[in-house]
Design an enzyme around this catalytic site. Sequence first.
Site, mmCIF file in Angstrom:
data_model
loop_
_atom_site.group_PDB
_atom_site.id
_atom_site.type_symbol
_atom_site.label_atom_id
_atom_site.label_comp_id
_atom_site.label_asym_id
_atom_site.label_seq_id
_atom_site.Cartn_x
_atom_site.Cartn_y
_atom_site.Cartn_z
ATOM 1 N N PHE A 27 2.455 1.582 3.433
ATOM 2 C CA PHE A 27 2.827 1.305 2.043
ATOM 3 C C PHE A 27 4.151 2.028 1.764
ATOM 4 O O PHE A 27 4.315 3.202 2.098
ATOM 5 C CB PHE A 27 1.739 1.842 1.107
ATOM 6 N N TRP A 62 -4.202 6.319 0.659
ATOM 7 C CA TRP A 62 -5.646 6.456 0.468
ATOM 8 C C TRP A 62 -6.378 6.581 1.796
ATOM 9 O O TRP A 62 -7.405 7.258 1.894
ATOM 10 C CB TRP A 62 -6.170 5.221 -0.295
ATOM 11 N N GLU A 63 -5.843 5.941 2.828
ATOM 12 C CA GLU A 63 -6.491 5.914 4.145
ATOM 13 C C GLU A 63 -6.147 7.143 4.997
ATOM 14 O O GLU A 63 -6.672 7.287 6.114
ATOM 15 C CB GLU A 63 -6.090 4.641 4.903
ATOM 16 N N ALA A 85 4.125 7.822 1.029
ATOM 17 C CA ALA A 85 4.911 7.849 -0.212
ATOM 18 C C ALA A 85 4.107 7.172 -1.313
ATOM 19 O O ALA A 85 3.814 5.974 -1.216
ATOM 20 C CB ALA A 85 6.245 7.139 -0.013
ATOM 21 N N VAL A 86 3.733 7.949 -2.302
ATOM 22 C CA VAL A 86 3.060 7.382 -3.470
ATOM 23 C C VAL A 86 4.054 7.466 -4.626
ATOM 24 O O VAL A 86 4.510 8.553 -4.995
ATOM 25 C CB VAL A 86 1.754 8.122 -3.812
ATOM 26 N N HIS A 93 -3.092 4.208 -11.342
ATOM 27 C CA HIS A 93 -3.406 4.074 -9.917
ATOM 28 C C HIS A 93 -2.794 5.211 -9.100
ATOM 29 O O HIS A 93 -3.430 5.773 -8.209
ATOM 30 C CB HIS A 93 -2.883 2.717 -9.419
ATOM 31 N N ARG A 132 14.394 11.949 -0.696
ATOM 32 C CA ARG A 132 13.624 12.903 0.123
ATOM 33 C C ARG A 132 13.265 12.350 1.498
ATOM 34 O O ARG A 132 12.531 12.999 2.250
ATOM 35 C CB ARG A 132 12.346 13.304 -0.636
HETATM 36 N N1 INI Z 1 -0.487 3.553 -1.272
HETATM 37 C C1 INI Z 1 0.578 4.338 -1.002
HETATM 38 O O1 INI Z 1 0.659 4.900 0.103
HETATM 39 N N2 INI Z 1 1.553 4.516 -1.927
HETATM 40 C C2 INI Z 1 1.493 3.928 -3.163
HETATM 41 O O2 INI Z 1 2.432 4.131 -3.978
HETATM 42 C C3 INI Z 1 0.389 3.099 -3.468
HETATM 43 N N3 INI Z 1 0.309 2.448 -4.757
HETATM 44 O O3 INI Z 1 1.139 2.721 -5.623
HETATM 45 O O4 INI Z 1 -0.569 1.640 -4.979
HETATM 46 C C4 INI Z 1 -0.613 2.917 -2.482
HETATM 47 N N4 INI Z 1 -1.690 2.129 -2.701
HETATM 48 C C5 INI Z 1 -2.519 1.629 -1.645
HETATM 49 C C6 INI Z 1 -3.630 2.596 -1.285
HETATM 50 O O5 INI Z 1 -3.135 3.714 -0.594
HETATM 51 C C7 INI Z 1 -4.674 1.912 -0.374
HETATM 52 O O6 INI Z 1 -4.067 1.508 0.812
HETATM 53 C C8 INI Z 1 -5.320 0.692 -1.032
HETATM 54 O O7 INI Z 1 -5.848 1.031 -2.297
HETATM 55 C C9 INI Z 1 -6.468 0.134 -0.137
HETATM 56 O O8 INI Z 1 -7.476 1.126 0.101
#
Ligand code: INI
Length: 164
Positions: A27, A62-63, A85-86, A93, A132
């Site tokens: 992501f 998340w994973e 990177a979030v 979310h 960054r």
């Molecule tokens: N995952 C990220 O790594 N960065 C993000 O900014 C993000 N946003 O914004 O949604 C994100 N979402 C996906 C999440 O990590 C999972 O992969 C998904 O929810 C499936 O489990």
Amino acid sequence: MSEQANQSFDSTLSAAGLRFAIVVSRFNSFVTEPLLAGALDALGKAGADLQQVDVVRVPGAWELPITVRMIAASKRHDAIICLGAVIKGDTPHFDYVAGEAARGIADASAETGIPMAFGLLTTNTVEQAVDRAGGKDGNKGFDAAMTAIEMANLLPKWRPFGHR
Ligand code: INI
């Protein structure tokens, strides 16, 4: 001047003979792939054998926690580097993903005794993330790898006294 020219490199820290895994989320890959390049750059400069570095890609931040737990259970690595990177959006979310990823990685590291460097960017804007990931604020992937090398050297000194 190289992309990582502004990164600090401590030549006393050796990664020679150490095994690393890097878990990187896909992501926002326009940010996470430069983080991965920075981490590999740091490991290579510190003497790690890059052929021995396991790079594991996951869908998103998340994973990261479940993946680092599985990798730690293999007991094949001296440290794990987490990259992602979030980036804040218009909904809450961000808070769930960033918060749970951070807590999950911290818990996994404390419970397994394997150092896990936190190279997960949590930013308000895309620009802050890009800055960054090899931009004007350095490369947090490089920094996370340097932390992993330091901790991989530090923690084994206490293992004879009972931990792991
Ligand atoms: N995952 C990220 O790594 N960065 C993000 O900014 C993000 N946003 O914004 O949604 C994100 N979402 C996906 C999440 O990590 C999972 O992969 C998904 O929810 C499936 O489990």
